[in-house]
Write a protein that holds these residues in place. Structure first.
Motif, PDB file in Angstrom:
ATOM      1  N   LEU A  79       0.708  -0.826   0.289  1.00 42.66           N
ATOM      2  CA  LEU A  79      -0.066   0.166   0.355  1.00 42.66           C
ATOM      3  C   LEU A  79       0.250   0.783   0.039  1.00 42.66           C
ATOM      4  O   LEU A  79       0.552   2.325   0.348  1.00 42.66           O
ATOM      5  N   ARG A  80       2.088   1.287  -0.467  1.00 44.73           N
ATOM      6  CA  ARG A  80       2.908   2.570   0.018  1.00 44.73           C
ATOM      7  C   ARG A  80       2.811   3.096  -1.138  1.00 44.73           C
ATOM      8  O   ARG A  80       3.124   3.953  -1.622  1.00 44.73           O
ATOM      9  N   GLY A  81       2.619   3.060  -2.485  1.00 47.31           N
ATOM     10  CA  GLY A  81       2.011   3.150  -3.442  1.00 47.31           C
ATOM     11  C   GLY A  81       1.207   3.972  -3.353  1.00 47.31           C
ATOM     12  O   GLY A  81       0.722   5.569  -3.722  1.00 47.31           O
ATOM     13  N   GLU A  82       0.216   3.958  -2.837  1.00 45.82           N
ATOM     14  CA  GLU A  82      -0.998   4.809  -2.928  1.00 45.82           C
ATOM     15  C   GLU A  82      -1.155   5.709  -2.023  1.00 45.82           C
ATOM     16  O   GLU A  82      -1.270   6.556  -1.289  1.00 45.82           O
ATOM     17  N   LEU A  83      -0.160   5.489  -0.317  1.00 43.53           N
ATOM     18  CA  LEU A  83      -0.064   6.355   0.094  1.00 43.53           C
ATOM     19  C   LEU A  83       0.885   7.601   0.156  1.00 43.53           C
ATOM     20  O   LEU A  83       0.605   8.774   0.058  1.00 43.53           O
ATOM     21  N   THR A  84       1.516   7.283  -0.383  1.00 49.06           N
ATOM     22  CA  THR A  84       2.403   8.018  -1.307  1.00 49.06           C
ATOM     23  C   THR A  84       1.548   8.629  -2.311  1.00 49.06           C
ATOM     24  O   THR A  84       2.282   9.705  -2.656  1.00 49.06           O
ATOM     25  N   LEU A  85       1.278   8.463  -3.285  1.00 48.45           N
ATOM     26  CA  LEU A  85       0.377   9.373  -4.201  1.00 48.45           C
ATOM     27  C   LEU A  85      -0.196   9.997  -3.775  1.00 48.45           C
ATOM     28  O   LEU A  85      -0.253  11.115  -4.165  1.00 48.45           O
ATOM     29  N   LEU A  86      -1.422   8.889  -3.214  1.00 50.38           N
ATOM     30  CA  LEU A  86      -2.076  10.584  -2.503  1.00 50.38           C
ATOM     31  C   LEU A  86      -1.372  11.604  -1.575  1.00 50.38           C
ATOM     32  O   LEU A  86      -1.939  12.459  -1.806  1.00 50.38           O
ATOM     33  N   ARG A  87      -0.439  11.393  -0.727  1.00 51.08           N
ATOM     34  CA  ARG A  87       0.227  12.072  -0.100  1.00 51.08           C
ATOM     35  C   ARG A  87       0.884  13.497  -1.394  1.00 51.08           C
ATOM     36  O   ARG A  87       0.804  14.891  -0.751  1.00 51.08           O
ATOM     37  N   ALA A  88       1.271  12.933  -2.025  1.00 51.24           N
ATOM     38  CA  ALA A  88       2.092  13.959  -3.451  1.00 51.24           C
ATOM     39  C   ALA A  88       0.481  14.983  -3.930  1.00 51.24           C
ATOM     40  O   ALA A  88       0.779  15.705  -4.025  1.00 51.24           O
ATOM     41  N   ALA A  89      -0.218  13.702  -3.986  1.00 53.52           N
ATOM     42  CA  ALA A  89      -1.201  14.881  -4.447  1.00 53.52           C
ATOM     43  C   ALA A  89      -2.057  15.845  -3.998  1.00 53.52           C
ATOM     44  O   ALA A  89      -2.129  16.794  -4.564  1.00 53.52           O
ATOM     45  N   ARG A  90      -2.142  15.324  -2.694  1.00 54.21           N
ATOM     46  CA  ARG A  90      -2.366  16.797  -1.746  1.00 54.21           C
ATOM     47  C   ARG A  90      -1.184  17.803  -2.139  1.00 54.21           C
ATOM     48  O   ARG A  90      -1.469  19.087  -1.759  1.00 54.21           O
ATOM     49  N   ALA A  91      -0.276  17.510  -1.621  1.00 49.46           N
ATOM     50  CA  ALA A  91       0.825  18.529  -1.362  1.00 49.46           C
ATOM     51  C   ALA A  91       0.701  19.800  -2.905  1.00 49.46           C
ATOM     52  O   ALA A  91       1.406  20.268  -2.667  1.00 49.46           O
TER      53      ALA A  91
END
Length: 342
Positions: free
Chosen positions: A279-291
């Motif tokens: 799930l690291r991909g999802e979490l990283t993608l979400l954080r990056a999109a929010r930033a």
């Protein structure tokens, strides 16, 4: 005399790399940035320019590790032991940018016995290493794919725990070591170990400029900077100040960014379509999109932000199939196109 760094806003092209560096500057929890590409494309210049661009950070006065006064729960043992009086004392320091040389010894990286004090005064004192200096800043490794395996293992342990533990030569020290890992290299010189590759939040590709206009602009700006660095930096000072203010504002609004359920589902579907492990991909993608949404000044993270950061967040997490020569970036773009509403 203070060194003058090439301005971040003066870097020509390489938009994906610059955007990734700004994202981790806004939210370090996104993870590090891996920059792979041709030699002489401004990889190290961009990293150093970012550190010089960022606003100074507040640290506890006298703290060897640079503890953040706003985070007492993350204080080192020394700051905790000094109590409330210490919390009122703070100072501003530049965001650290620490180079980790390929030939560095383990003692230099993690810290070791201070031999000078041991020999002169008979004291067992700890001399902090590069990991201590990089706390709350950036740890930069050029040619990261050539890093020795024992240093890779060490970095993996510290990156996972956010803490450096040293127990040797009669010394037992535990100190915070949370940093943004920035690595650069040329893929032709060797691949990165999968365990370390997975620790980088974003992976970006840089290429030699292909247009005549870009090449001419690079040469013109490089010549101007070489001739008079301070005058060149002064000419870009206003642009640097604007971008610095944007970073500060983005950090302030990051926690209030709305992420609707549809965006969460879009992120999950994309990772499922690409078959990313864990799930690291999802979490990283979400954080990056929010930033990225925070950087753009909007209070809502939507599919457009996800699409913008999906390639760097996911391209290095795809399973490799030796019979499929399709580039990872193309795979991500195809999956995005299939999932985007018509």
């Amino acid at each position: 005399m203070t060194a003058v760094h090439y301005p971040f806003t003066a870097i020509v092209g390489q938009e994906e790399m610059k955007r990734a560096l700004l994202i981790v500057a806004i939210d370090p929890a996104v993870g590090g940035v891996l920059v792979f590409g041709d030699r002489g494309t401004g990889k190290s210049t961009a990293v150093r320019a970012l550190a010089a661009l960022l606003p100074p950070m507040r640290t506890m006065a006298g703290c060897r590790w640079g503890c953040d006064p706003a985070e007492p729960h993350a204080f080192c043992a020394e700051c905790r032991s000094r109590g409330a009086t210490r919390r009122r004392r703070a100072k501003l320091v530049a965001v650290p940018m620490v180079d980790l040389p390929l030939g560095a010894t383990e003692d230099r990286v993690v810290g070791a016995l201070d031999l000078e004090r041991a020999l002169a005064h008979g004291e067992r004192a700890f001399e902090p290493g590069l990991l201590a200096r990089a706390h709350r800043g950036f740890l930069y490794i050029d040619e990261v794919n050539l890093l020795d395996d024992h240093l890779v293992d060490l970095l993996l342990d510290v990156a996972a725990s956010g803490e450096n533990v040293v127990e040797r030569e009669g010394i037992s020290v535990r100190h915070p070591a949370r940093f943004v890992l920035i690595g650069s290299g040329n893929p032709e010189e060797g691949e990165l170990r999968p365990q370390l590759l997975d620790r980088f939040g974003l992976s970006v590709e840089v290429r030699t400029p292909e247009t005549l206009a870009e090449r001419v602009t690079v040469m013109r700006r490089h010549e101007a900077f070489t001739r008079d660095p301070r005058a060149f930096a002064a000419a870009w000072a206003e642009a640097e100040a604007r971008l610095r203010d944007e970073i500060i504002a983005a950090r302030a609004r990051l926690g209030a960014i709305e992420v609707p359920e549809t965006t969460l589902e879009h992120v999950a579907r994309l990772c499922m379509r690409l078959g990313t492990d864990g799930l690291r991909g999802e979490l990283t993608l979400l954080r990056a999109a929010r930033a990225l949404a925070a950087l753009e000044g909007t209070m809502r993270c939507d599919e457009s932000h996800v699409a913008a950061v999906a390639p760097p967040a996911l391209r290095h997490r795809l399973r490799r199939n030796p019979l499929d020569e399709t580039l990872a970036t193309i795979k991500v773009e195809r999956a995005l196109a299939e999932l985007m509403p018509s």
